[in-house]
Motif scaffolding. Structure first.
Motif, PDB file in Angstrom:
ATOM      1  N   THR A 195      -2.691   2.314   9.361  1.00 39.10           N
ATOM      2  CA  THR A 195      -2.603   1.099   8.545  1.00 39.10           C
ATOM      3  C   THR A 195      -3.666   0.121   9.010  1.00 39.10           C
ATOM      4  OG1 THR A 195      -0.217   1.411   8.266  1.00 39.10           O
ATOM      5  CG2 THR A 195      -1.095  -0.777   7.804  1.00 39.10           C
TER       6      THR A 195
ATOM      7  N   TYR B 200      -2.987   1.232   3.697  1.00 42.09           N
ATOM      8  CA  TYR B 200      -2.645   2.449   4.419  1.00 42.09           C
ATOM      9  C   TYR B 200      -3.565   3.551   3.913  1.00 42.09           C
ATOM     10  CZ  TYR B 200      -0.357   6.584   6.150  1.00 42.09           C
ATOM     11  OH  TYR B 200      -0.117   7.771   6.789  1.00 42.09           O
TER      12      TYR B 200
ATOM     13  N   VAL C 286       4.034   0.802   2.337  1.00 38.64           N
ATOM     14  CA  VAL C 286       3.732  -0.151   3.405  1.00 38.64           C
ATOM     15  C   VAL C 286       3.727  -1.540   2.789  1.00 38.64           C
ATOM     16  CG1 VAL C 286       2.088  -0.846   5.170  1.00 38.64           C
ATOM     17  CG2 VAL C 286       2.362   1.575   4.622  1.00 38.64           C
TER      18      VAL C 286
ATOM     19  N   ASP D 187       0.920   4.353  13.518  1.00 42.10           N
ATOM     20  CA  ASP D 187       2.380   4.326  13.642  1.00 42.10           C
ATOM     21  C   ASP D 187       2.903   5.415  14.563  1.00 42.10           C
ATOM     22  OD1 ASP D 187       1.969   2.434  11.755  1.00 42.10           O
ATOM     23  OD2 ASP D 187       2.887   3.522  10.090  1.00 42.10           O
TER      24      ASP D 187
ATOM     25  N   SER E 116       0.861  -1.167   0.000  1.00 41.21           N
ATOM     26  CA  SER E 116       0.000   0.000   0.000  1.00 41.21           C
ATOM     27  C   SER E 116       0.905   1.226   0.000  1.00 41.21           C
ATOM     28  CB  SER E 116      -0.930   0.003   1.216  1.00 41.21           C
ATOM     29  OG  SER E 116      -1.939   0.988   1.090  1.00 41.21           O
TER      30      SER E 116
ATOM     31  N   ASN F 221       7.316  -0.164   7.032  1.00 42.33           N
ATOM     32  CA  ASN F 221       7.166   1.074   6.268  1.00 42.33           C
ATOM     33  C   ASN F 221       8.509   1.450   5.669  1.00 42.33           C
ATOM     34  OD1 ASN F 221       4.495   1.285   7.124  1.00 42.33           O
ATOM     35  ND2 ASN F 221       4.994   2.633   8.845  1.00 42.33           N
TER      36      ASN F 221
ATOM     37  N   TYR G  38       4.890  -6.355   9.135  1.00 39.86           N
ATOM     38  CA  TYR G  38       4.962  -5.436   7.999  1.00 39.86           C
ATOM     39  C   TYR G  38       5.984  -4.354   8.299  1.00 39.86           C
ATOM     40  CZ  TYR G  38       2.254  -1.563  10.158  1.00 39.86           C
ATOM     41  OH  TYR G  38       1.839  -0.520  10.937  1.00 39.86           O
TER      42      TYR G  38
ATOM     43  N   ILE H 146      -3.742  -5.604   3.266  1.00 44.44           N
ATOM     44  CA  ILE H 146      -3.227  -4.442   3.990  1.00 44.44           C
ATOM     45  C   ILE H 146      -3.588  -3.180   3.231  1.00 44.44           C
ATOM     46  CG2 ILE H 146      -0.940  -4.414   2.890  1.00 44.44           C
ATOM     47  CD1 ILE H 146       0.180  -3.811   5.770  1.00 44.44           C
TER      48      ILE H 146
END
Length: 764
Positions: A87, A80, A44, A101, A37, A53, A51, A78
């Protein structure tokens, strides 16, 4: 007609922070990327159950795993969302998690997981579509609406015939209509219809199997099971053919104003006029295995199942890839761990509970040194299969012995294969039916430097690699006459160099090199109280000799301890029995009764760390009478309760836990004993008012006496070290917290000659 609707239950949403597990660290694999994403200048990328970033402008990567309160289960979708800056993660079991986050916060939504009217195998989240303030979750049973602003579930749409549950692969929205790609055809519903939860409000406009769907340039594009691309004619709901692909289409998405179609090793890109750009089909000569891809300006980001996240710049000729996945092991499915000074080896085996290695695998191994991972691929290991164990040479930490449960014994130096020993060049033996089936289960190095290893289903199941590099057969035929029918795997030794080997159904075999004697520990021998099972003996699954020279035996049905293991080599009566503990209610109970034990390791304080097949990890005291800790998925970052291996790095006190879903470590602060007192530390120092933990004194010698006094000499704590450290709860003999001030830590070695003094400040 029966209509189903999800209604938010407040207690079904669980709030947690990302800092609930101090002392823990995740070591997950980010090689197999399944979802991508993009938003707010970051990518992401979802791995199997973690996962990360990636921020291209900063070349910065941050990871999220069970240590940050992720569930540890397999991620299946997933998203974002830039609008809401979080997320959204969907899992195969139906769990939804929101991760903020910046705030280190995780929200769990278990509504789908707890839905009793849906089979557990039909709760998978297949796709997440963001539209206005909602996320539309495509699942194996239908479509679920989730309000991103209020963070609560809305309606559920069961769109099959008669309101039945059908698998929805993906959804898209155009002109207020929601289109659902299913294995049963293409469905459409009007989002403005207040009765959309009624299956009669949905129309099936195509009967084929639709795999992917997306809105691009105000048109709906879709692909079918024949790997053909179509555009939907909204007027008559007909499908207009665009192209057919020679490979299976794995994903389709809109990115960078282009329509992307992803196959196993190609990314096809179409502009607004459906002009096809040159597809990406070869990167650095890699054999791509793509899941999906996104693009940004002139850059593609490829999610690969073997190489992680790849960044590829658009250019003529063969593009060059940049590897972006965080440092980590090859796989999450850990089979065996071996720790040595500042290093950890991970192997991926595997054989099953019956010691059967089939179907065979070729997976390589992983090596952690400090904070850096090296992954040695199969081609660097002569494509050896089923690598089940590693032993680091105590005299040369750059040398490691790898056991292959099909291809013999491999010797590496500085991560390079220098020799593979098997039936063709050594005394290693194959099984009776196949000479080149060389089942080396595990190895152990004795104090004199010899390496003993198990050679299952062979005439001589214990072999020795002596210090001259020669493999010799060890004769245990006097006690073991079922060698060709009973597999053998794990092996350990004691301080005297005696060797003990686990078998499938014949107990524990033992060998004493000093006197060339063999012994057997099995149910038919007087004094051996193994758990009752159908066979004569339980499956022996774990072995460990502790600092008091007791042999701890893990079986498929519980735990046993042999208090006098050397007696197996004499005519003495054996003593193998369970540990009996008395519960608070006064009831006597067998420790780990009928638990399937998978691993036993001993720390510097002689505590035992015991892994189980489905109940997590138990840390018990030196004598087993007290359970010091129990870690499970529910109270720790363990990604699974199926513990496959445990290893302890004695210099640091790090305890590594390998599971079927990943690897994590815990700082126990229990270290091995030092040779002298030159490296004594006290931490934290100072102890500040908000600190609620214990003070650790490490760098101790075995049996060192530690006295803690106030500045005037009043004694507040005294303890003898078992291993290299002790921990103090900052109380005066366990009664009350000591006052603010400076305290002296007075240490005397067990020889009463060597001493050390440290100071610690406590601020209340």
């Amino acid at each position: 007609m029966k209509i189903f609707q999800f209604i938010l239950i407040l207690f079904a949403t669980v709030f947690a922070t990302a800092q609930d597990f101090p002392g823990w660290e995740g070591h997950f694999s980010y090689v197999n990327i399944g979802g991508l994403s993009k938003g707010n200048n970051k990518i992401v990328a979802a791995a199997e159950n973690a996962y990360f970033n990636y921020e291209p402008n900063l070349e910065f990567t941050s990871t999220f795993s069970t240590v940050n309160q992720l569930s540890g289960r397999k991620i299946s979708a997933i998203l974002y969302t830039e609008e809401f800056n979080f997320t959204l993660i969907g899992y195969e079991n139906g769990l939804i998690q929101i991760v903020r986050d910046q705030q280190n916060q995780v929200l769990n939504f278990v509504d789908i997981v707890n839905r009793v009217t849906i089979a557990p195998t039909q709760k998978r989240i297949n796709h997440i579509l963001e539209y206005q303030d909602f996320a539309y979750l495509s699942t194996d049973f239908g479509i679920v609406e989730f309000n991103l602003d209020d963070r609560e579930f809305g309606d559920s749409f069961f769109i099959g015939d008669g309101g039945s549950q059908i698998k929805v692969n993906q959804t898209t929205i155009l002109d207020g209509k929601i289109y659902a790609a299913t294995d049963n055809g293409l469905y459409v519903g009007d989002l403005n219809n207040p009765n959309l939860i009624d299956f009669n409000s949905w129309t099936r406009i195509n009967n084929g199997s639709i795999k992917t769907i997306a809105t691009f340039e105000n048109q709906v594009f879709l692909t079918n099971s024949a790997n053909s691309l179509f555009v939907l004619n909204e007027i008559d709901n007909s499908l207009n053919f665009v192209n057919t692909f020679n490979a299976s289409i794995r994903d389709m998405r809109v990115s960078k104003e282009d329509l992307l179609l992803i196959t196993r090793n190609q990314v096809f890109s179409y502009d607004e006029n459906l002009n096809e750009d040159i597809p990406i089909f070869e990167v650095n000569g890699l054999d791509l295995d793509l899941s999906t891809a996104i693009s940004d300006a002139t850059t593609f980001y490829l999610a690969d199942r073997n190489f992680g996240l790849l960044e590829v710049s658009e250019q003529s000729g063969i593009p060059t890839a940049k590897f972006l996945s965080p440092n980590g092991p090859i796989l999450n499915r850990v089979f065996s761990l071996t720790a040595a000074s500042n290093q950890l080896w991970v192997t991926y085996g595997e054989y099953d509970q019956f010691f059967n290695p089939y179907p065979l695998n070729t997976r390589g191994v992983s090596h952690l040194v400090g904070e850096n991972w090296s992954n040695i691929l199969p081609e660097g290991l002569d494509n050896a299969r089923v690598i089940s164990h590693a032993t680091v040479d105590a005299n040369n930490p750059d040398r490691v012995y790898l056991s292959s449960y099909i291809d013999g014994l491999l010797i590496l130096e500085n991560e390079e294969l220098i020799l593979r020993l098997d039936n063709t060049n050594s005394a290693i033996e194959g099984i009776a039916s196949t000479a080149d089936d060389n089942r080396i289960g595990a190895s152990v190095q004795t104090p004199n430097g010899d390496l003993y290893f198990s050679n299952g289903l062979s005439e001589n199941p214990i072999k020795r690699l002596n210090t001259n590099g020669v493999v010799e057969a060890v004769d245990i035929s006097s006690v073991f006459d079922e060698v060709l029918s009973s597999s053998s795997t794990k092996i350990t030794s004691d301080a005297q160099g005696n060797v003990y080997m686990a078998t499938f159904k014949t107990g524990v075999m033992a060998y004493q090199p000093e006197n060339n004697r063999a012994g057997r520990i099995s149910s038919e021998i007087n004094g051996v109280d193994f758990p009752n099972v159908t066979n004569a003996n339980p499956i022996i699954t774990a072995l460990a000799v502790d600092n008091s020279n007791r042999l701890w035996i893990g079986t498929s049905e519980g735990l046993r301890v042999m208090f006098n293991p050397s007696s197996v080599f004499t005519n003495s009566t054996l003593n193998v029995s369970p540990i009996i503990i008395v519960e608070e209610d006064g009831v006597a109970q067998e420790l780990l009764f009928q638990q399937a034990i998978t691993e036993i390791v001993v720390d510097g304080a002689n505590n035992k760390w015991i892994g189980t097949a489905d109940s997590g990890v138990f840390q018990v005291s030196a004598n087993g009478q007290e359970v010091l800790n129990r870690f499970t998925r529910d109270n720790s970052p363990l990604p699974s309760n199926n513990i496959t291996s445990i290893a302890i790095e004695g210099n640091t006190g790090l305890v590594y836990f390998g599971t079927v879903n990943g690897l994590v470590s815990f700082n126990s602060r229990v270290t091995d004993a030092n040779n002298d007192l030159s490296e004594v530390r006290v931490f934290p120092n100072p102890v500040r008012p908000n600190y609620t933990g214990e003070v650790t004194v490490d760098g101790l010698t075995e049996g060192a006496n530690v006295k803690i006094t106030d500045i005037t000499g009043n004694l507040v704590h005294e303890e003898f070290a078992q291993g290299g450290s002790i921990r103090w709860n900052t109380t005066a003999f366990g009664k009350h917290k000591v006052a603010s001030g400076v305290y002296l830590v007075l240490i005397t070695g067990s020889d009463e000659i060597e001493t050390a003094v440290k100071k610690i400040m406590i601020v209340r």
